[in-house]
Design a protein around this motif. Structure first.
Motif, short mmCIF file in Angstrom:
data_model
loop_
_atom_site.label_atom_id
_atom_site.label_comp_id
_atom_site.label_asym_id
_atom_site.label_seq_id
_atom_site.Cartn_x
_atom_site.Cartn_y
_atom_site.Cartn_z
N ARG A 89 0.83 -1.20 0.00
CA ARG A 89 0.00 0.00 0.00
C ARG A 89 0.87 1.26 0.00
NH1 ARG A 89 -4.20 0.85 -2.24
NH2 ARG A 89 -3.02 2.57 -2.98
N ASN A 128 0.91 4.07 -2.83
CA ASN A 128 0.67 5.49 -2.53
C ASN A 128 1.79 6.35 -3.08
OD1 ASN A 128 -1.72 4.96 -1.21
ND2 ASN A 128 -0.81 4.96 0.83
N GLU A 139 1.20 9.31 -5.87
CA GLU A 139 1.52 10.72 -5.63
C GLU A 139 2.54 11.26 -6.62
OE1 GLU A 139 2.84 10.79 -1.60
OE2 GLU A 139 0.86 10.26 -0.81
#
Length: 88
Positions: free
Chosen positions: A63, A67, A71
């Motif tokens: 995860r 992420n 981003e």
């Protein structure tokens, strides 16, 4: 555990070269394969709490990498998510 052959297939598919194990895409793919293996193990052995904790750790690592890609490199994130058929 995944075999060296399976790991090399993942590196060949998602990496930039035969020894490229550091890119987020390769790491995410390897974590996904390990998560699938541990999930199957837990279906057969539901009381194996140490494996469950290891599974949760792997899911968290994957995860965080997802992420990071989301981003910083949204196209790479979308590509890996679609190829591995991961939920958003």
């Amino acid at each position: 555990m995944i075999t060296n052959e399976e790991r090399q297939n993942i590196v060949d598919r998602f990496g930039n070269g035969p020894n490229d194990t550091g890119t987020p895409e390769v790491q995410i793919a390897i974590f996904t394969k390990r998560i699938e293996h541990l999930t199957e193990h837990l279906e057969e052995h539901p009381n194996d709490n140490s494996t469950r904790q290891g599974l949760l750790d792997l899911v968290g690592k994957r995860r965080r990498l997802l992420n990071y890609l989301q981003e910083n490199e949204i196209e790479r994130y979308r590509t890996i998510r679609d190829e591995l058929e991961l939920r958003k």
